[in-house]
Design a protein around this motif. Structure first.
Motif, PDB file in Angstrom:
ATOM      1  N   UNK A 345     -16.794   5.649   1.608  1.00  0.00           N
ATOM      2  CA  UNK A 345     -16.983   4.197   1.706  1.00  0.00           C
ATOM      3  C   UNK A 345     -15.727   3.424   1.318  1.00  0.00           C
ATOM      4  N   UNK A 346     -14.846   4.046   0.523  1.00  0.00           N
ATOM      5  CA  UNK A 346     -13.666   3.314   0.021  1.00  0.00           C
ATOM      6  C   UNK A 346     -12.371   3.899   0.559  1.00  0.00           C
ATOM      7  N   UNK A 347     -12.432   4.999   1.316  1.00  0.00           N
ATOM      8  CA  UNK A 347     -11.219   5.591   1.859  1.00  0.00           C
ATOM      9  C   UNK A 347     -11.191   7.089   1.721  1.00  0.00           C
ATOM     10  N   UNK A 348     -10.265   7.613   0.894  1.00  0.00           N
ATOM     11  CA  UNK A 348     -10.133   9.063   0.724  1.00  0.00           C
ATOM     12  C   UNK A 348      -9.614   9.404  -0.671  1.00  0.00           C
ATOM     13  N   UNK A 349     -10.312   8.953  -1.724  1.00  0.00           N
ATOM     14  CA  UNK A 349      -9.811   9.230  -3.087  1.00  0.00           C
ATOM     15  C   UNK A 349      -9.881  10.699  -3.481  1.00  0.00           C
ATOM     16  N   UNK A 350     -10.690  11.499  -2.778  1.00  0.00           N
ATOM     17  CA  UNK A 350     -10.733  12.937  -3.079  1.00  0.00           C
ATOM     18  C   UNK A 350     -10.089  13.719  -1.927  1.00  0.00           C
ATOM     19  N   UNK A 351      -9.031  13.109  -1.373  1.00  0.00           N
ATOM     20  CA  UNK A 351      -8.319  13.742  -0.261  1.00  0.00           C
ATOM     21  C   UNK A 351      -7.445  14.900  -0.671  1.00  0.00           C
ATOM     22  N   UNK A 352      -7.283  15.105  -1.981  1.00  0.00           N
ATOM     23  CA  UNK A 352      -6.533  16.258  -2.493  1.00  0.00           C
ATOM     24  C   UNK A 352      -7.451  16.985  -3.480  1.00  0.00           C
ATOM     25  N   UNK A 353      -6.920  17.827  -4.344  1.00  0.00           N
ATOM     26  CA  UNK A 353      -7.746  18.607  -5.269  1.00  0.00           C
ATOM     27  C   UNK A 353      -8.589  17.681  -6.148  1.00  0.00           C
ATOM     28  N   UNK A 354      -9.861  18.038  -6.309  1.00  0.00           N
ATOM     29  CA  UNK A 354     -10.746  17.248  -7.162  1.00  0.00           C
ATOM     30  C   UNK A 354     -11.805  18.154  -7.767  1.00  0.00           C
ATOM     31  N   UNK A 355     -12.549  17.626  -8.736  1.00  0.00           N
ATOM     32  CA  UNK A 355     -13.652  18.370  -9.340  1.00  0.00           C
ATOM     33  C   UNK A 355     -14.772  17.392  -9.660  1.00  0.00           C
TER      34      UNK A 355
END
Length: 471
Positions: A345-355
């Protein structure tokens, strides 16, 4: 025989119902919806529920007055040999009264329950009382070959003083209080299931009862249990696979709020709604329903494998032993998680490594949560935080923020996604410094960016993304 149903009218009866489950583990507790909170499943109308369960062949224990059971079932009574056991238990557990199903084990069931409640079962069947066994209703593994009239005359003669000779071996007979005597005029013979009926049919009479042993065979169970994720809430996010499972299901199990998300699929189906904190009981109920050959679905929001019901089902399978569960087809159908929905909804904040990390300390200590927050922050993961706050633990979010600020700038982008896919959905972007408890609740997922996460002003809109390249 189908699983036993324990019917209660109020939450005060749950303790007695749980005691009964200690001797009958697959029993299911049905609680009146407005008055119970922790029953295995809930119902709205007493008479309709009892009548339906009775018609389906479920043994019934009512923790209530005998009269309400009798009035509910009276129109259905026709064949006593087909009637499942029906037992009334006083609300304080002081009386256990078998009402129906004496030919199908009601008295033995009443005795077992009375023993765990430490009371005396109110057995009214004369033969059972005097002889401590039922000639008309032999236990599993034996079949009475005589007709009802012959058996009743035989029993009446024994009650009148006649003695009986036992031919063959059957502990349920030899260990009873029957008046045994050699050369008695009345005889009971126990024969093997290999003997042809033509060989002994001429012996059957009102003075000669014959019981034939029956071979008990395991029945193949074709039940199915699906653990599905609806996505955050909106039906457009539900996968075609999940929709097909919901359409084919016979029974719906889950937290009532989540079942409401799929109410378009539940019409004419059996619903087993429960409270949000009885996950293992819910999993156990679903497994037992599947052993009856039903197509059962456990409804989770989001993805069932992310803080959902899938793990609860496998925990029960791992720690409890029931051979019937081995034959169930179990399938997990994924869904879109709240973190994915908020991120999209806001873009791609977890477009890289995340947990993902849950702040709930119900199933793990806060010390473990602290360690994981610190490790994830130090490793520079974007972090999706579930269960950030509740009415009884408002201190944990500020504590988590304090840990994150050791490794993150106060200007780190933070996304708050509330009620994703449902009425009232809201997504906003703040900084880590601005994160306070009043901005979140249990319906909020929080995404804390990494050190590389950026806020993008795009026209009059704000978007957040984490670059793919890590410089």
């Amino acid at each position: 025989m189908k699983p036993l149903a324990i019917i209660i009218l109020g939450e005060k009866s749950i303790a007695i119902a749980r005691q009964i489950q200690t001797v009958i583990p697959d029993a299911v507790i049905y609680g009146l919806a407005p008055r119970t909170q922790t029953a295995d499943c809930q119902y709205d109308k007493f008479s309709e529920t009892v009548s339906e369960l009775f018609s389906q062949g479920h043994p019934i224990i009512g923790i209530c007055a005998a009269g309400i059971l009798i009035r509910s079932l009276a129109p259905l009574l026709s064949d006593k040999r087909a009637e499942p056991p029906v037992i009334a238990i006083a609300e304080d557990g002081s009386a256990v009264v078998p009402l129906l199903g004496g030919l199908n084990g009601a008295n033995d069931l009443a005795r077992a329950i009375a023993q765990v409640l430490q009371v005396q079962a109110a057995i009214t069947t004369t033969g059972d009382l005097r002889f401590q066994t039922s000639l008309l209703a032999p236990p599993v593994g034996y079949r009475l070959l005589n007709d009802d009239d012959q058996a009743k005359i035989f029993l009446a003669d024994l009650l009148a003083g006649k003695s009986v000779q036992l031919i063959g071996d059957a502990p349920w007979l030899s260990e009873s209080n029957l008046p045994f005597a050699d050369h008695a005029t009345h005889k009971i013979e126990v024969i093997s299931n290999k003997i042809q009926l033509e060989e002994i049919v001429s012996k059957l009479s009102s003075t000669y009862l014959i019981y034939q042993t029956e071979q008990i065979q395991d029945q193949k169970i074709n039940g199915k249990l699906s653990i599905i994720g609806t996505g955050p809430g909106d039906a457009k996010w539900m996968s075609p696979e999940v929709k097909k499972i919901l359409e084919d299901a016979t029974d719906f199990v889950g937290y009532k709020t989540y079942i409401n998300l799929v109410k378009e699929f539940t019409k004419g189906k059996t619903i087993h709604a429960s409270d949000n904190r009885v996950e293992l009981d819910r999993a156990r109920l679903a497994l037992n329903l599947a052993t009856e050959g039903k197509s059962v679905v456990i409804v989770s929001s989001g993805d069932p494998g992310i803080y959902g019901m899938a793990a609860a089902v496998f925990e029960v399978l791992d720690h409890e032993s029931d051979s019937k569960w081995n034959q169930i087809d179990i399938h997990v159908a994924p869904g879109i998680s709240a973190a994915q929905a908020a991120a999209a909804a806001i873009g791609a904040p977890i477009g890289h490594d995340f947990c993902t990390i849950s702040l709930s300390d119900i199933l793990k200590p806060w010390e473990v949560i602290e360690q994981r927050l610190a490790a994830a922050a130090q490793a520079d993961f974007a972090i999706a935080i579930y269960n950030p706050i509740s009415s009884q633990r408002k201190w944990q979010l500020p504590a988590a923020k304090e840990i994150l600020l050791k490794w993150r700038s106060p200007d780190t982008p933070v996304i708050l996604g509330r009620k994703m896919g449902r009425k009232g959905e809201n997504v906003r972007v703040i900084t880590l410094a601005q994160l306070v408890p009043d901005l979140a609740d249990m319906q909020t997922v929080i995404i804390v960016g990494s050190s590389k996460t950026k806020t993008l002003a795009w026209g009059d809109r704000i978007r957040v993304y984490t670059p793919r390249k890590y410089d």
